[in-house]
Design a protein around this motif. Structure first.
Motif, PDB file in Angstrom:
ATOM      1  N   ASP A  20      -2.622   7.045   2.192  1.00  0.00           N
ATOM      2  CA  ASP A  20      -2.165   5.638   2.656  1.00  0.00           C
ATOM      3  C   ASP A  20      -2.790   5.188   3.814  1.00  0.00           C
ATOM      4  OD1 ASP A  20      -0.739   3.170   3.122  1.00  0.00           O
ATOM      5  OD2 ASP A  20       1.128   4.342   3.635  1.00  0.00           O
ATOM      6  N   ARG A  45       0.820  -1.048  -0.161  1.00  0.00           N
ATOM      7  CA  ARG A  45       0.011  -0.332  -0.051  1.00  0.00           C
ATOM      8  C   ARG A  45       0.821   1.353  -0.004  1.00  0.00           C
ATOM      9  NH1 ARG A  45      -2.541  -2.958   3.955  1.00  0.00           N
ATOM     10  NH2 ARG A  45      -1.035  -2.092   5.292  1.00  0.00           N
ATOM     11  N   THR A  46       1.620   1.124   1.013  1.00  0.00           N
ATOM     12  CA  THR A  46       2.611   2.490   0.996  1.00  0.00           C
ATOM     13  C   THR A  46       3.452   2.877  -0.237  1.00  0.00           C
ATOM     14  OG1 THR A  46       2.805   2.194   3.510  1.00  0.00           O
ATOM     15  CG2 THR A  46       4.494   3.756   2.339  1.00  0.00           C
ATOM     16  N   VAL A  54       4.547   5.031   8.146  1.00  0.00           N
ATOM     17  CA  VAL A  54       5.999   5.210   7.760  1.00  0.00           C
ATOM     18  C   VAL A  54       6.319   6.040   6.461  1.00  0.00           C
ATOM     19  CG1 VAL A  54       6.202   2.691   8.545  1.00  0.00           C
ATOM     20  CG2 VAL A  54       5.837   3.158   6.278  1.00  0.00           C
ATOM     21  N   ASP A  73      -2.188   5.689   8.115  1.00  0.00           N
ATOM     22  CA  ASP A  73      -2.067   4.505   8.749  1.00  0.00           C
ATOM     23  C   ASP A  73      -2.141   4.557  10.189  1.00  0.00           C
ATOM     24  OD1 ASP A  73      -1.593   2.024   9.401  1.00  0.00           O
ATOM     25  OD2 ASP A  73      -0.122   1.646   7.930  1.00  0.00           O
TER      26      ASP A  73
HETATM   27 MG   LIG Z   1       2.324   0.808   4.686  1.00  0.00          MG
END
Ligand SMILES: [Mg+2]
Ligand SMILES: Nc1ncnc2c1ncn2[C@@H]1O[C@H](COP(=O)(O)OP(=O)(O)OP(=O)(O)O)[C@@H](O)[C@H]1O
Length: 431
Positions: A274, A166-167, A195, A190
């Motif tokens: 995200d 996803r990121t 991150v 998130d």
């Molecule tokens: Mg992620």
């Protein structure tokens, strides 16, 4: 039915005259309690003895949470502002108060607003002109003429547990869209630990999304504030970092996150969020205690998005997880039609031609077509992680980057330059 109303307009010089007029009038409302502050108003709402609250913008400690709790308790909210105070009107709207009137409105008009709010009528009786129209120029690149300010597109990047990418997809999408000339804002929402800051080599001590949510819940967020809270990586790319520690999720209240995203649409042509994987909403059971809901922010993002990407891995375990996650999504948010992205495509874990086999399996088990395939390229992603840079910076010619660029052009609805497409074909043939 006579609407039973709590008032919380203490301190305003017009309070007693207004309450008296409402009570005397025959407009179908009666004041059952005059509250002195937000705590008393919330306590009164919890008793179930009223259907509406009339409050003033100046009420101390009034925030988005309080409005959400009133709404959850079945109490419709009408706000009063000093006549001509557009800022207070905007603030109340950010807090979730849809019905806002000037305090000098006729008693009949206020009573009607209360009745309409209770009936669930949308929109205020007395509105200031859409505040979005009055947005000042912001030192951001001009938006496309055919996409008015406030209509920026919102893409949620979501997917099941198991780190499907996803990121990586969110960062790549925002970066490539920005490189295609689309002003982009990447938001890390998130709630299990963001991150994005680390991935992009940014200091993660900025207030980021949590700071924006805090300002939103006090009604103080506007696009200028959002610009101050975000990193400007390049003129076309801003980043709102996420809660660096997983235990800071309570800072992302769903209502506040929704407001942040509304402001983001005013700031950028494309906002990419995200998201965490988890959609469980068990906390709903304790909603009457107004307990914070960890996954509420994720649900709020998915609900607000124009497009929800479901990022899946490309091995049998990841695909199975995606099928289940898509089922969950359908159950929780039946209105959302996710766009399926299969990431880390490679030969090996799926026998035969992986693209064909995966497309057929997803069609069969989830009833969805795969919209985009992204190849696995560990060398490129590792180089990006090592440098804290994007794929376009560390591996501009790699096939993964080329597919992300094509996907960004398609989702942002902008043309991909022909020269890039030619380069891309070469890359695809080589890959
Ligand atoms: Mg992620
Ligand atoms: N297409 C790809 N090819 C190779 N490696 C990839 C690809 N996509 C992602 N990765 C790598 O897989 C790992 C997980 O990716 P990422 O962090 O984007 O997943 P996520 O879904 O955001 O995970 P999390 O659950 O931790 O949020 C990272 O090391 C990333 O570099």
């Amino acid at each position: 039915m006579v609407v039973q109303v709590f008032t919380a307009v203490t301190g305003a010089p017009w309070e007693s005259a207004l309450v008296g007029a409402l009570d005397r009038s025959d407009h179908g409302v009666t004041v059952v309690r005059r509250c002195v502050d937000v705590s008393e108003l919330l306590a009164a709402a919890a008793t179930g003895t009223g259907q509406a609250a009339l409050l003033s913008a100046e009420l101390r400690r009034l925030d988005g949470d309080a409005v959400a709790r009133l709404t959850a308790a079945g109490v419709a909210v009408v706000g009063l502002v000093e006549p001509g105070d557009d800022r207070a009107t905007e603030r109340l709207r950010q807090l979730g108060v849809l019905h806002v009137l000037p305090a000098d409105a006729e008693t009949e008009v206020i009573a009607q607003a209360l009745r309409e709010a209770v009936a669930g009528a949308s929109g205020a009786l007395h509105d200031v002109a859409d505040p979005r129209a009055a947005l000042p120029a912001l030192g951001v690149p001009p938006l496309a003429a055919d996409r008015p300010v406030g209509r920026g597109r919102l893409i949620a990047v979501w997917g099941p547990t198991g780190a499907p990418g996803r990121t990586t997809v969110a960062v790549g999408l925002a970066d490539e869209a920005a490189r295609l000339g689309v002003s982009s804002l990447l938001v890390d929402a998130d709630v299990y630990g963001g991150v994005v800051a680390q991935v992009l080599g940014l200091l993660d001590d900025s207030p980021g999304l949590a700071g924006a949510a805090r300002q939103a819940s006090t009604g103080a967020l506007d696009p200028e504030a959002l610009v101050r809270l975000a990193w400007t990586v390049r003129p076309q790319l801003r980043v709102l970092t996420g809660p660096a520690r997983a235990d800071r999720w309570p800072e992302l209240r769903p209502r506040a996150v929704t407001t942040v995203l509304e402001e983001a649409r005013r700031l950028a042509e494309l906002t990419v969020v995200d998201c965490a994987f988890n959609l469980e909403d068990d906390e709903e059971l304790s909603f009457d205690t107004a307990a914070p809901r960890r996954n509420g922010a994720t649900l709020a993002v998915l609900e607000a998005a124009d497009t929800v990407l479901c990022v899946s891995g490309a091995d049998p375990v990841a695909l199975q997880r995606s099928v289940r996650a898509l089922d969950d999504l359908r159950e929780v948010l039946p209105g959302v039609e996710p766009v399926l992205v299969v990431n880390q495509l490679r030969r090996g874990p799926v026998p035969g031609d992986p693209r064909r086999e995966i497309a057929a399996a997803m069609e069969r088990f989830s009833g969805r077509e795969v919209a985009f395939f992204l190849p696995s390229d560990r060398r490129a992603t590792d180089a990006a992680l090592a440098a804290g840079r994007t794929l376009a910076e560390v591996a501009p010619g790699c096939a993964l980057r080329a597919e992300l660029r094509t996907m960004a052009a398609s989702l942002a609805e902008v043309p991909e330059p022909a020269s890039d497409r030619r380069g891309l074909r070469k890359i695809r043939r080589a890959g």
